[in-house]
Enzyme design. Structure first.
Site, PDB file in Angstrom:
ATOM      1  CE  LYS A 168      -4.005  -2.162   2.221  1.00 56.71           C
ATOM      2  NZ  LYS A 168      -4.929  -1.987   1.115  1.00 56.71           N
ATOM      3  CE  LYS A 263      -9.763 -11.613   0.762  1.00 56.69           C
ATOM      4  NZ  LYS A 263      -9.025 -11.614   2.041  1.00 56.69           N
ATOM      5  CE  LYS A 266     -16.023  -3.567   2.924  1.00 64.03           C
ATOM      6  NZ  LYS A 266     -16.124  -3.049   4.311  1.00 64.03           N
TER       7      LYS A 266
END
Length: 399
Positions: A168, A263, A266
């Site tokens: 990230k 995966k 969201k």
């Protein structure tokens, strides 16, 4: 372990199993004792002729989901749906991890709304507030306090090795990454250790975070527990229970509709990549119609060259409550058009009652507030005992 402590026990899990690997260090799963639970075994035992033995203390399970974005099929099948079974087998605490939702840029005005919506989805999916404690993470202040205490004993090198932080931070750039993105695994450890959790449901791709939690627990127990704590006026022994992993069988990890190797998430930029639990019928129909497939004949599980095929069959298997063998027998000779219609119908039939119940709950804010208030009260009773013990063992002046 996901930042949301995602629960991943399938609708029809296999028999209880336990295994322990040896050694310490970098191969994180090897140190975890993993358990798999069979919900049907409990029902079978209850129907026998012999009187059951007095129940032992139920083991405690904690899990939660972030209130960022919309709750999608991956959250539901990999986590929330399975909590319905877990609440009958364990002492369970399910919470909305709103503190984890602010580690990356977020919409502040929407946070409280999303938190209430997520709590309503928990209830709409079948979580029973008379069996499980349902609460908001930030409503139990001990989460943040214990995180700070644990941070003092957590080496920075342990946090630097976290894979999700590396990924990230690389995407966002150093100037756009807050300290919380590095330290949130300590908050996650606090979430777990605060409740003296026996078991933490995690996916096989998420064991690194639970292993960090175990290492923190063992380190703090060694630094401040035992005789050291007793000398400070405490009872001695371990400050924290070292939790074990509750690992799902294969198939609980729901993948993206646009990429069978990623995966369902969201944070994916395209809403086409996921089925949201509150998607209306026409949206579900359109997403399945447009989802990525392949040109191979027939349908099959577990072919590495056909990740999308395996993913869609797995979704159908769980939604329909069927075994893999039953799905193969039904679907192996179908073409994609026929199967997509079958999958769409199953999804709509399964999600519609949840959506109806969700609207009922959201229309009664007083009921939802009461559930969250009572859940936070029960959680606080457990959390404060742990927190006060840690303050005592670490030498703080007691109030």
């Amino acid at each position: 372990m996901s930042r949301a402590l995602l629960s991943h026990i399938l609708h029809r899990p296999p028999s209880l199993q336990a295994s322990r690997g040896g050694g310490r260090g970098g191969v994180l799963p090897s140190r975890l004792r993993t358990l798999r639970v069979d919900c049907s075994a409990t029902e079978a035992a209850a129907s026998g002729d012999e009187a059951p033995a007095p129940p032992a203390r139920k083991k405690r399970v904690v899990s939660g989901v972030q209130p960022t974005g919309l709750v999608h099929l991956g959250n539901y099948l990999g986590a929330i749906k399975n909590w319905v079974s877990l609440q009958d087998l364990y002492e369970t605490l399910f919470f909305i991890v709103d503190l984890h939702a602010i580690t990356l840029p977020y919409d502040a005005p929407q946070l409280s709304k999303a938190t209430r919506s997520t709590a309503a989805i928990y209830l709409a999916c079948g979580i029973d507030s008379s069996k499980a404690s349902i609460f908001v993470q930030s409503h139990v202040r001990a989460h943040v306090e214990l995180m700070w205490l644990l941070s003092s004993s957590t080496p920075i090198g342990w946090l630097n090795r976290m894979i999700q932080f590396k990924e990230k931070s690389r995407k966002a750039g150093d100037e756009n990454v807050g300290v919380a993105l590095l330290t949130y695994p300590v908050l996650m450890a606090s979430d777990i250790l605060l409740y003296q959790s026996d078991l933490v449901p995690v996916g096989e791709d998420q064991t690194q975070h639970l292993e960090l939690t175990r290492e923190i627990a063992e380190r703090v127990n060694n630094l401040y527990g035992g005789r050291k704590w007793k000398k400070m006026g405490g009872r001695g022994g371990s400050l924290f229970k070292v939790p074990e992993a509750l690992i799902p069988p294969a198939g609980a990890r729901v993948m993206s509709l646009t990429d069978g190797l990623s995966k369902m998430s969201k944070s994916a930029p395209s809403d086409q990549s996921r089925i949201n639990l509150l998607d209306p019928k026409d949206v579900i129909m359109n997403k399945i119609k447009r989802c990525k497939t392949d040109s191979f004949p027939g349908l099959e599980f577990d072919n590495p060259e056909r990740p999308e095929c395996s993913n869609l069959l797995s979704i159908y298997q769980i939604i329909a409550g069927k075994s893999k063998e039953e799905v193969i027998g039904e679907c192996q000779d179908m073409n994609w058009g026929t199967f997509k219609t079958t999958l769409t119908d199953a999804l709509i039939d399964h999600l519609q009652p949840i959506q109806v119940r969700y609207e009922e709950i959201m229309s009664d804010p007083g009921y939802l507030d009461t559930v969250l208030l009572e859940g936070a009260g029960k959680a606080t009773e457990i959390a404060d005992i742990t927190l006060n013990n840690v303050y005592q063992a670490m030498g703080f002046l007691r109030r």
